[in-house]
Design a protein around this motif. Structure first.
Motif, PDB file in Angstrom:
ATOM      1  N   ASP A  74      -5.452   7.876  -8.865  1.00 50.81           N
ATOM      2  CA  ASP A  74      -3.983   7.967  -8.854  1.00 50.81           C
ATOM      3  C   ASP A  74      -3.305   6.656  -9.258  1.00 50.81           C
ATOM      4  O   ASP A  74      -2.067   6.570  -9.236  1.00 50.81           O
ATOM      5  CB  ASP A  74      -3.469   8.424  -7.482  1.00 50.81           C
ATOM      6  CG  ASP A  74      -3.844   7.459  -6.355  1.00 50.81           C
ATOM      7  OD1 ASP A  74      -4.220   6.306  -6.638  1.00 50.81           O
ATOM      8  OD2 ASP A  74      -3.759   7.872  -5.177  1.00 50.81           O
ATOM      9  N   ARG A 111      -6.841   1.420   7.460  1.00 49.90           N
ATOM     10  CA  ARG A 111      -6.912   1.064   6.052  1.00 49.90           C
ATOM     11  C   ARG A 111      -7.336  -0.391   5.859  1.00 49.90           C
ATOM     12  O   ARG A 111      -7.916  -0.726   4.837  1.00 49.90           O
ATOM     13  CB  ARG A 111      -5.567   1.335   5.377  1.00 49.90           C
ATOM     14  CG  ARG A 111      -5.234   2.809   5.329  1.00 49.90           C
ATOM     15  CD  ARG A 111      -4.206   3.133   4.285  1.00 49.90           C
ATOM     16  NE  ARG A 111      -2.888   2.631   4.656  1.00 49.90           N
ATOM     17  CZ  ARG A 111      -1.783   2.826   3.931  1.00 49.90           C
ATOM     18  NH1 ARG A 111      -1.849   3.516   2.811  1.00 49.90           N
ATOM     19  NH2 ARG A 111      -0.630   2.354   4.322  1.00 49.90           N
ATOM     20  N   LEU A 147     -11.815   6.471  -0.569  1.00 55.28           N
ATOM     21  CA  LEU A 147     -10.536   5.784  -0.730  1.00 55.28           C
ATOM     22  C   LEU A 147     -10.509   4.991  -2.029  1.00 55.28           C
ATOM     23  O   LEU A 147      -9.500   5.004  -2.750  1.00 55.28           O
ATOM     24  CB  LEU A 147     -10.289   4.855   0.460  1.00 55.28           C
ATOM     25  CG  LEU A 147      -8.943   4.126   0.460  1.00 55.28           C
ATOM     26  CD1 LEU A 147      -7.803   5.126   0.610  1.00 55.28           C
ATOM     27  CD2 LEU A 147      -8.890   3.089   1.576  1.00 55.28           C
ATOM     28  N   THR A 187      -3.423   3.608  -7.807  1.00 54.46           N
ATOM     29  CA  THR A 187      -2.921   2.754  -6.732  1.00 54.46           C
ATOM     30  C   THR A 187      -3.359   1.304  -6.909  1.00 54.46           C
ATOM     31  O   THR A 187      -2.573   0.372  -6.679  1.00 54.46           O
ATOM     32  CB  THR A 187      -3.391   3.286  -5.368  1.00 54.46           C
ATOM     33  OG1 THR A 187      -2.855   4.603  -5.172  1.00 54.46           O
ATOM     34  CG2 THR A 187      -2.922   2.384  -4.240  1.00 54.46           C
ATOM     35  N   TRP A 188      -4.614   1.089  -7.303  1.00 58.80           N
ATOM     36  CA  TRP A 188      -5.082  -0.292  -7.491  1.00 58.80           C
ATOM     37  C   TRP A 188      -4.255  -1.004  -8.549  1.00 58.80           C
ATOM     38  O   TRP A 188      -3.848  -2.161  -8.357  1.00 58.80           O
ATOM     39  CB  TRP A 188      -6.563  -0.305  -7.877  1.00 58.80           C
ATOM     40  CG  TRP A 188      -7.484   0.233  -6.836  1.00 58.80           C
ATOM     41  CD1 TRP A 188      -8.278   1.330  -6.939  1.00 58.80           C
ATOM     42  CD2 TRP A 188      -7.734  -0.308  -5.526  1.00 58.80           C
ATOM     43  NE1 TRP A 188      -8.999   1.518  -5.778  1.00 58.80           N
ATOM     44  CE2 TRP A 188      -8.685   0.528  -4.897  1.00 58.80           C
ATOM     45  CE3 TRP A 188      -7.242  -1.412  -4.826  1.00 58.80           C
ATOM     46  CZ2 TRP A 188      -9.156   0.292  -3.613  1.00 58.80           C
ATOM     47  CZ3 TRP A 188      -7.702  -1.656  -3.538  1.00 58.80           C
ATOM     48  CH2 TRP A 188      -8.650  -0.804  -2.948  1.00 58.80           C
ATOM     49  N   LEU A 231       0.834  -1.202   0.000  1.00 56.20           N
ATOM     50  CA  LEU A 231       0.000   0.000   0.000  1.00 56.20           C
ATOM     51  C   LEU A 231       0.866   1.248   0.000  1.00 56.20           C
ATOM     52  O   LEU A 231       2.017   1.225   0.447  1.00 56.20           O
ATOM     53  CB  LEU A 231      -0.912  -0.007   1.231  1.00 56.20           C
ATOM     54  CG  LEU A 231      -1.868  -1.192   1.377  1.00 56.20           C
ATOM     55  CD1 LEU A 231      -2.701  -1.040   2.636  1.00 56.20           C
ATOM     56  CD2 LEU A 231      -2.763  -1.322   0.149  1.00 56.20           C
ATOM     57  N   ARG A 262     -10.171   7.552  -4.859  1.00 56.43           N
ATOM     58  CA  ARG A 262      -8.861   8.200  -4.874  1.00 56.43           C
ATOM     59  C   ARG A 262      -7.795   7.258  -5.428  1.00 56.43           C
ATOM     60  O   ARG A 262      -6.962   7.643  -6.250  1.00 56.43           O
ATOM     61  CB  ARG A 262      -8.491   8.651  -3.459  1.00 56.43           C
ATOM     62  CG  ARG A 262      -7.140   9.379  -3.382  1.00 56.43           C
ATOM     63  CD  ARG A 262      -6.758   9.582  -1.937  1.00 56.43           C
ATOM     64  NE  ARG A 262      -7.815  10.251  -1.203  1.00 56.43           N
ATOM     65  CZ  ARG A 262      -8.030  10.088   0.111  1.00 56.43           C
ATOM     66  NH1 ARG A 262      -7.259   9.260   0.796  1.00 56.43           N
ATOM     67  NH2 ARG A 262      -8.994  10.743   0.713  1.00 56.43           N
ATOM     68  N   TRP A 263      -7.829   6.001  -4.990  1.00 56.65           N
ATOM     69  CA  TRP A 263      -6.830   5.037  -5.458  1.00 56.65           C
ATOM     70  C   TRP A 263      -7.056   4.634  -6.906  1.00 56.65           C
ATOM     71  O   TRP A 263      -6.137   4.193  -7.576  1.00 56.65           O
ATOM     72  CB  TRP A 263      -6.831   3.812  -4.544  1.00 56.65           C
ATOM     73  CG  TRP A 263      -6.143   4.074  -3.233  1.00 56.65           C
ATOM     74  CD1 TRP A 263      -5.657   5.256  -2.799  1.00 56.65           C
ATOM     75  CD2 TRP A 263      -5.857   3.123  -2.204  1.00 56.65           C
ATOM     76  NE1 TRP A 263      -5.090   5.126  -1.551  1.00 56.65           N
ATOM     77  CE2 TRP A 263      -5.202   3.822  -1.165  1.00 56.65           C
ATOM     78  CE3 TRP A 263      -6.120   1.765  -2.050  1.00 56.65           C
ATOM     79  CZ2 TRP A 263      -4.792   3.188   0.001  1.00 56.65           C
ATOM     80  CZ3 TRP A 263      -5.705   1.130  -0.885  1.00 56.65           C
ATOM     81  CH2 TRP A 263      -5.039   1.837   0.129  1.00 56.65           C
ATOM     82  N   GLN A 264      -8.284   4.790  -7.395  1.00 55.78           N
ATOM     83  CA  GLN A 264      -8.514   4.556  -8.818  1.00 55.78           C
ATOM     84  C   GLN A 264      -7.931   5.698  -9.640  1.00 55.78           C
ATOM     85  O   GLN A 264      -7.301   5.467 -10.679  1.00 55.78           O
ATOM     86  CB  GLN A 264     -10.010   4.418  -9.086  1.00 55.78           C
ATOM     87  CG  GLN A 264     -10.374   4.328 -10.563  1.00 55.78           C
ATOM     88  CD  GLN A 264     -10.744   5.669 -11.167  1.00 55.78           C
ATOM     89  OE1 GLN A 264     -11.568   6.403 -10.624  1.00 55.78           O
ATOM     90  NE2 GLN A 264     -10.144   6.003 -12.291  1.00 55.78           N
TER      91      GLN A 264
END
Length: 292
Positions: A71, A31, A64, A73-74, A18, A67-69
């Motif tokens: 930037d 998280r 969350l 992150t996933w 993460l 946001r992670w989609q």
């Protein structure tokens, strides 16, 4: 711990992947709790507002996830899992390519059709731009989305592409293959070329075979009956039939099995996300959860 939540062993494998917790600003919520809430929604296909209270406010889980989609992150977490599997020798580079159609719920419709243009058809001047379809297609059965996958012999999903449900398999083949990209832990060029490709008759076309020959990738793809008939009618000018190993082709069932495993997540089997990028993030989340 509720059914479907991460175990301590699974969380110990996921936590190092993460992004780091920001040192400034408000301290984020647990998280692990947020991840379990996001996965509960993808596993059950329920609306965000129905996430149980034990996972905290639903707004936090959705924020969350979104946001992670945005930037990436996933996608980055999934890529790190692929790198670890390849470094351990678990990735076998015999790749099977196939697609599956997923029904889209009526809640997936209604997104604004502004923004990016896509190639929708031909005009006198070439390709005519059209509005973004958000990966939704209309057919007699309703709204559908098609998910294209490249799966290795050990059931690792190496690449995915989301398109509208009416899109053909062959036109998306090169895009799926170009998304196979696994960095090497010690540096150097990433691994992008499989040793062998298995696919069904939907991918039997001259451009696909030439693409694989150009990249020096062995392949096993059965020839369509009409293509064989055209070749035979041309006589010696039709050339030789493409090589086909029936026993090797039987290994293509692994991509079918992997699709069935992926669709155990109801949020993947039925699309509820309005945007294609959100649905793709849901698919990435399911692949991450099933890889732990």
């Amino acid at each position: 711990m509720a059914r479907g939540d991460l175990t301590d062993d699974q969380w110990s494998r996921l936590e190092p992947l993460l992004p780091p917790i920001p040192k400034m600003g408000r301290r984020p919520r647990d998280r692990r709790q947020c991840f379990d809430g996001i996965w509960w929604r993808a596993r059950t296909g329920s609306p965000w507002r129905d996430i149980p209270e034990r996972y905290g406010p639903w707004e936090t889980a959705y924020t969350l996830f979104r946001r992670w989609q945005i930037d990436g992150t996933w996608a980055l977490i999934l890529k790190k899992l692929q790198v670890k599997a390849d470094a351990a020798g678990h990735v076998e580079w015999e790749v099977s390519v196939d697609s599956t159609v997923c029904r889209a719920h009526q809640h997936a419709a209604g997104a604004r059709k502004r923004g990016l243009a896509i190639r929708a058809g031909r005009s006198r001047m070439g390709w005519r731009p059209s509005r973004n379809d958000h990966g939704l297609g209309r057919s007699r059965g309703g709204l559908t989305t098609k998910l294209h996958l490249a799966v290795d012999a050990s059931f690792h999903v190496l690449a995915t592409v989301v398109t509208a449900g009416q899109r053909g398999d062959a036109p998306v083949f090169t895009e799926v293959m170009d998304r196979i990209r696994i960095p090497r832990p010690g540096g150097g060029r990433p691994r992008v070329r499989p040793d062998h490709v298995l696919a069904d008759r939907a991918y039997s076309s001259r451009p696909i075979r030439e693409y694989l020959r150009r990249r020096q990738i062995a392949h096993t793809i059965p020839e369509k009956r009409d293509q064989a008939g055209h070749r035979l009618r041309r006589g010696s000018a039709g050339g030789r039939p493409p090589g086909f190993d029936r026993e090797l082709y039987k290994r293509r069932h692994k991509v079918e099995c992997r699709i069935g495993l992926l669709k155990q997540a109801r949020g993947v089997a039925t699309r509820y996300d309005k945007l294609a990028v959100r649905y793709e993030a849901t698919v990435q989340l399911a692949l991450i959860r099933q890889s732990l």
